[in-house]
Write a protein that holds these residues in place. Sequence first.
Motif, mmCIF file in Angstrom:
data_model
loop_
_atom_site.group_PDB
_atom_site.id
_atom_site.type_symbol
_atom_site.label_atom_id
_atom_site.label_comp_id
_atom_site.label_asym_id
_atom_site.label_seq_id
_atom_site.Cartn_x
_atom_site.Cartn_y
_atom_site.Cartn_z
ATOM 1 N N LYS A 86 101.312 25.710 -2.054
ATOM 2 C CA LYS A 86 101.891 24.961 -0.939
ATOM 3 C C LYS A 86 103.328 24.587 -1.299
ATOM 4 O O LYS A 86 103.668 24.451 -2.475
ATOM 5 C CB LYS A 86 101.088 23.683 -0.646
ATOM 6 C CG LYS A 86 99.680 23.951 -0.122
ATOM 7 C CD LYS A 86 98.976 22.628 0.189
ATOM 8 C CE LYS A 86 97.570 22.882 0.733
ATOM 9 N NZ LYS A 86 96.856 21.613 1.028
ATOM 10 N N TYR A 87 104.122 24.446 -0.251
ATOM 11 C CA TYR A 87 105.533 24.118 -0.459
ATOM 12 C C TYR A 87 105.737 22.598 -0.472
ATOM 13 O O TYR A 87 105.375 21.907 0.496
ATOM 14 C CB TYR A 87 106.404 24.730 0.641
ATOM 15 C CG TYR A 87 106.412 26.237 0.627
ATOM 16 C CD1 TYR A 87 107.162 26.923 -0.318
ATOM 17 C CD2 TYR A 87 105.670 26.958 1.553
ATOM 18 C CE1 TYR A 87 107.178 28.310 -0.334
ATOM 19 C CE2 TYR A 87 105.668 28.352 1.540
ATOM 20 C CZ TYR A 87 106.433 29.018 0.585
ATOM 21 O OH TYR A 87 106.434 30.391 0.567
ATOM 22 N N ARG A 102 107.118 15.483 -1.350
ATOM 23 C CA ARG A 102 106.487 15.505 -0.039
ATOM 24 C C ARG A 102 106.447 16.955 0.441
ATOM 25 O O ARG A 102 107.187 17.809 -0.042
ATOM 26 C CB ARG A 102 107.210 14.613 0.960
ATOM 27 C CG ARG A 102 108.552 15.120 1.450
ATOM 28 C CD ARG A 102 108.961 14.370 2.723
ATOM 29 N NE ARG A 102 110.315 14.680 3.140
ATOM 30 C CZ ARG A 102 110.662 15.781 3.808
ATOM 31 N NH1 ARG A 102 109.754 16.711 4.091
ATOM 32 N NH2 ARG A 102 111.923 15.991 4.163
ATOM 33 N N GLU A 103 105.551 17.215 1.397
ATOM 34 C CA GLU A 103 105.411 18.577 1.899
ATOM 35 C C GLU A 103 106.688 19.056 2.577
ATOM 36 O O GLU A 103 107.405 18.266 3.197
ATOM 37 C CB GLU A 103 104.245 18.669 2.886
ATOM 38 C CG GLU A 103 102.877 18.677 2.228
ATOM 39 C CD GLU A 103 101.792 19.104 3.204
ATOM 40 O OE1 GLU A 103 101.816 20.271 3.668
ATOM 41 O OE2 GLU A 103 100.940 18.256 3.511
ATOM 42 N N TYR A 104 106.939 20.341 2.439
ATOM 43 C CA TYR A 104 108.108 20.951 3.063
ATOM 44 C C TYR A 104 107.918 21.021 4.582
ATOM 45 O O TYR A 104 106.842 21.335 5.074
ATOM 46 C CB TYR A 104 108.313 22.360 2.498
ATOM 47 C CG TYR A 104 109.396 23.147 3.208
ATOM 48 C CD1 TYR A 104 110.729 22.976 2.887
ATOM 49 C CD2 TYR A 104 109.069 24.056 4.231
ATOM 50 C CE1 TYR A 104 111.727 23.681 3.533
ATOM 51 C CE2 TYR A 104 110.055 24.767 4.898
ATOM 52 C CZ TYR A 104 111.393 24.572 4.539
ATOM 53 O OH TYR A 104 112.361 25.280 5.200
ATOM 54 N N HIS A 105 108.971 20.681 5.335
ATOM 55 C CA HIS A 105 108.972 20.800 6.790
ATOM 56 C C HIS A 105 110.141 21.680 7.200
ATOM 57 O O HIS A 105 111.170 21.733 6.514
ATOM 58 C CB HIS A 105 109.079 19.433 7.464
ATOM 59 C CG HIS A 105 107.943 18.510 7.151
ATOM 60 N ND1 HIS A 105 106.660 18.731 7.589
ATOM 61 C CD2 HIS A 105 107.903 17.370 6.410
ATOM 62 C CE1 HIS A 105 105.870 17.765 7.159
ATOM 63 N NE2 HIS A 105 106.603 16.924 6.431
ATOM 64 N N LEU A 106 109.974 22.369 8.310
ATOM 65 C CA LEU A 106 111.016 23.250 8.804
ATOM 66 C C LEU A 106 112.331 22.470 8.949
ATOM 67 O O LEU A 106 112.360 21.406 9.562
ATOM 68 C CB LEU A 106 110.612 23.850 10.156
ATOM 69 C CG LEU A 106 111.564 24.912 10.730
ATOM 70 C CD1 LEU A 106 111.608 26.127 9.812
ATOM 71 C CD2 LEU A 106 111.132 25.307 12.143
ATOM 72 N N ASP A 134 114.089 21.455 6.217
ATOM 73 C CA ASP A 134 114.388 20.878 4.907
ATOM 74 C C ASP A 134 115.203 21.853 4.069
ATOM 75 O O ASP A 134 115.162 23.077 4.265
ATOM 76 C CB ASP A 134 113.098 20.535 4.155
ATOM 77 C CG ASP A 134 112.397 19.313 4.730
ATOM 78 O OD1 ASP A 134 113.088 18.480 5.355
ATOM 79 O OD2 ASP A 134 111.171 19.191 4.566
#
Length: 291
Positions: free
Chosen positions: A70-71, A49-53, A55
């Motif tokens: 993309k992270y 899943r996409e990286y979120h602040l 994580d």
Amino acid sequence: MTAKYLLPEDWLAKISRFQVATASKLRGQHKGSHRSQRFGASLDFSDFREYHLGDDVRQIDWNVFARTDKYFIKRFLDEQEMRVHILLDATKSMGEDAKWLFARQIVASLGLMVLGRDDRLSFSFIQEDIKPPFRRKGAMYRRAFLQVVTDIEEASYSGSFAQGALKVLPKDSTVLFIVTDGLEPIEEWEQLLKRLPRYAGDVRIVQIITQEELAPHYSGDIRLLDRETGNDVNVTMSSKVLDTYHARRLLHEEEFEAICRRFGIRKLQLKVEDGLQYAIFQQFVKAHWIR
């Protein structure tokens, strides 16, 4: 060890390949051998899943970043222990020798499966003096558990099982097994069963019966003794009396089944005369209670 008489000599080897099966969400907070519905830090990859602040940056997959700019972070399946509680009915109606031995053999077999799979086992039975339940985890405690079950030599509790059960139940179980003959009044069972879902996500009743209870062979003038109360009564066992008994027993079973369905509780009826191997390797497996 003194527990040898409780189970056949080769029984541990036979059941060691089985484990308790459940679709209920696992509640344990400690690592175990079961895949939970949560994500954690095991070695079994689930997805990205996409990286979120906020994580953990250590979970970023840099190979994916190189391809997509993309992270993304990796997610892994978490492993959680199953918490299984076994509650044994030790009221006097369970005290007939063959029934009592069979009930304890079922309890012992289930408990050995749990302990052999790195899950947490707790076990209790109602007695005159309330005592803490047996609580252990790991195969090293199988001998101790067998001894505990073996040492319950008599079913001697004189109170109501359904009314007293909640006093000895933990509230943190994944699976709750209740081993009983189910002979309490339906009204008492209803009051108990409607409260059990708050104690476990998966509640199962193992009902132990004998052929004698299904089809009494008595005839003529006899004196019947109530195990629970100690009261006796003289009865002439005519066909009318037997017909009345069968009708009442069937009604009790139908009502018992109905309230189990109403509260989402599964029930399995085991006949003592069918034997332990048939109960475990046929009935339990067919019901998907073990695998």
